[in-house]
Design an enzyme around this catalytic site. Structure first.
Site, PDB file in Angstrom:
ATOM      1  CG  LEU A  19      -6.837  -2.922  -0.054  1.00  0.00           C
ATOM      2  CD1 LEU A  19      -7.981  -2.645   0.917  1.00  0.00           C
ATOM      3  CD2 LEU A  19      -7.274  -3.917  -1.112  1.00  0.00           C
ATOM      4  CG  ASP A  52       0.077   7.312   0.750  1.00  0.00           C
ATOM      5  OD1 ASP A  52      -0.693   6.333   0.659  1.00  0.00           O
ATOM      6  OD2 ASP A  52       0.741   7.567   1.774  1.00  0.00           O
ATOM      7  CG  ASP A  63      -4.712  16.226   5.396  1.00  0.00           C
ATOM      8  OD1 ASP A  63      -5.507  15.300   5.128  1.00  0.00           O
ATOM      9  OD2 ASP A  63      -4.595  16.697   6.546  1.00  0.00           O
ATOM     10  CB  ILE A  64      -7.706  13.933   0.592  1.00  0.00           C
ATOM     11  CG1 ILE A  64      -7.369  12.629   1.309  1.00  0.00           C
ATOM     12  CG2 ILE A  64      -6.917  14.019  -0.697  1.00  0.00           C
ATOM     13  CD1 ILE A  64      -8.450  12.090   2.176  1.00  0.00           C
ATOM     14  CG  ASN A  70      -7.474   2.826  -0.452  1.00  0.00           C
ATOM     15  OD1 ASN A  70      -7.994   1.752  -0.146  1.00  0.00           O
ATOM     16  ND2 ASN A  70      -6.195   3.086  -0.205  1.00  0.00           N
ATOM     17  CE1 TYR A 126     -11.049   1.176   9.070  1.00  0.00           C
ATOM     18  CE2 TYR A 126     -12.385  -0.711   9.725  1.00  0.00           C
ATOM     19  CZ  TYR A 126     -11.576  -0.082   8.797  1.00  0.00           C
ATOM     20  OH  TYR A 126     -11.285  -0.691   7.614  1.00  0.00           O
ATOM     21  CE  LYS A 141     -12.876   2.136   6.127  1.00  0.00           C
ATOM     22  NZ  LYS A 141     -12.382   2.738   4.854  1.00  0.00           N
ATOM     23  CB  THR A 153      -3.718  -3.454   4.275  1.00  0.00           C
ATOM     24  OG1 THR A 153      -4.564  -3.375   5.431  1.00  0.00           O
ATOM     25  CG2 THR A 153      -4.561  -3.817   3.052  1.00  0.00           C
TER      26      THR A 153
END
Length: 313
Positions: free
Chosen positions: A27, A46, A81-82, A108, A179, A183, A213
């Site tokens: 995505l 990324d 690394d965010i 994302n 997860y 989310k 994905t």
């Protein structure tokens, strides 16, 4: 590279600078290419990690930047690394240092470590929370600081943030407690950010996408399969189907839209309405436990069938 149904960009994001995290594949890659096709300059973030977050490679991000540049667009790689304060700050800095501005942030990045709750290790819980939820928070924080400073200097931006939730976060998903919780947290974060950041010219929305994905093509192989070559059939699960909505939400054209969650799958867009008050009863005094239970059962009967529980989306 296409951005509209007829295969041509419309310049919807011309002049805008857009950050997309997790943009090396799936995505994120589709979003980055779609923004570039609409005239945006893109920071492609990324780490190039595996499906479980292990390892790292600059290759995926570099390939996306090469694709954008080959099509005549502008893009730059960011491999930080965010989910760390320094990495998130350097991401915002990459946009400002390279292009002199930041208009849109697309959060994302993420990965999976699926287990049933009784088998879910603490490290797997922390790792998924760190990348999905903390990663969203830190990029938001540093972008918001920039946009607040711009507003205080008399330059109110036309800024946009698009966060990535999931059907698992909205409705739950067996085997994905970490997860799903992350989310769901992203939805709550989106609502708070929309309320807090509006004064700085920032609109914040979230999407819950369903597409093919690395995170879905093995778990739901049959559902996510592409149509056979030469059939001419619509590839309903192609990640590129989600990107047009993301591009619009990241543009100046979506003025007045904030604090909303959209589900995007194939050719369908759905506004998700979230928790809303259902049947209720008020006796005007404290309930006894048995009475409270009887009342709850009556309300549940009035409410009808419960919500389904989904797999990862």
């Amino acid at each position: 590279m296409t951005a509209s149904s007829d295969g041509h960009g419309t310049g919807l994001c011309a002049g805008r600078v857009v950050i997309v995290t997790g943009a090396g594949r799936g995505l994120g890659r589709a979003h980055a290419l779609a923004f570039a096709a609409e005239g945006a300059k893109v920071v492609v973030n990324d780490l190039g990690v595996g499906l479980d977050g292990a390892g790292a490679s600059p290759g995926p991000a570099r390939q996306v930047v090469d694709e954008i540049e080959a099509a005549g667009g502008e893009a730059v790689v960011h491999g930080g690394d965010i989910a760390t304060g320094a990495g998130a700050a350097s991401l915002i800095g990459a946009a400002l240092d390279t292009y002199g501005r930041l208009d849109t942030l697309v959060n994302n990045a993420g990965f999976l470590r699926d287990r049933m709750l009784v088998n879910l290790d603490e490290d797997d819980w922390d790792a998924v929370m760190r990348v999905h939820l903390k990663g969203h928070f830190l990029t938001l924080k540093h972008a918001a600081a920039h946009w607040r400073a711009a507003t205080e200097a008399g330059r109110t931006p036309v800024a946009r943030v698009i966060n990535t939730s999931s059907g698992a976060g909205l409705l739950g998903s067996v085997g994905q407690g970490n997860y799903s919780a992350a989310k769901a947290g992203i939805v709550g974060l989106t609502l708070v950010a929309a309320a807090e950041m509006g004064r700085y010219g920032v609109q914040v929305n979230a999407i819950a996408p369903a597409a093919r994905t690395r995170m879905t093509e093995q778990t739901f192989a049959e559902t996510m399969a592409a149509p056979g070559e030469g059939t001419g059939a619509f590839d309903a699960m192609a990640p590129e189907n989600v990107s047009p909505l993301v591009v619009w939400l990241g543009s100046a054209a979506c003025d007045g839209v904030t604090g909303r969650v959209f589900e995007a799958e194939a050719g369908r867009i759905t506004v998700m309405e979230g928790w809303r008050p259902g049947p209720s009863v008020d006796r005007g005094a404290r309930w006894a436990p048995v009475e409270a239970g009887e009342a709850a059962r009556k309300l549940l009967a009035e409410a009808g069938v419960g919500r389904p529980v989904y797999g990862v989306r």
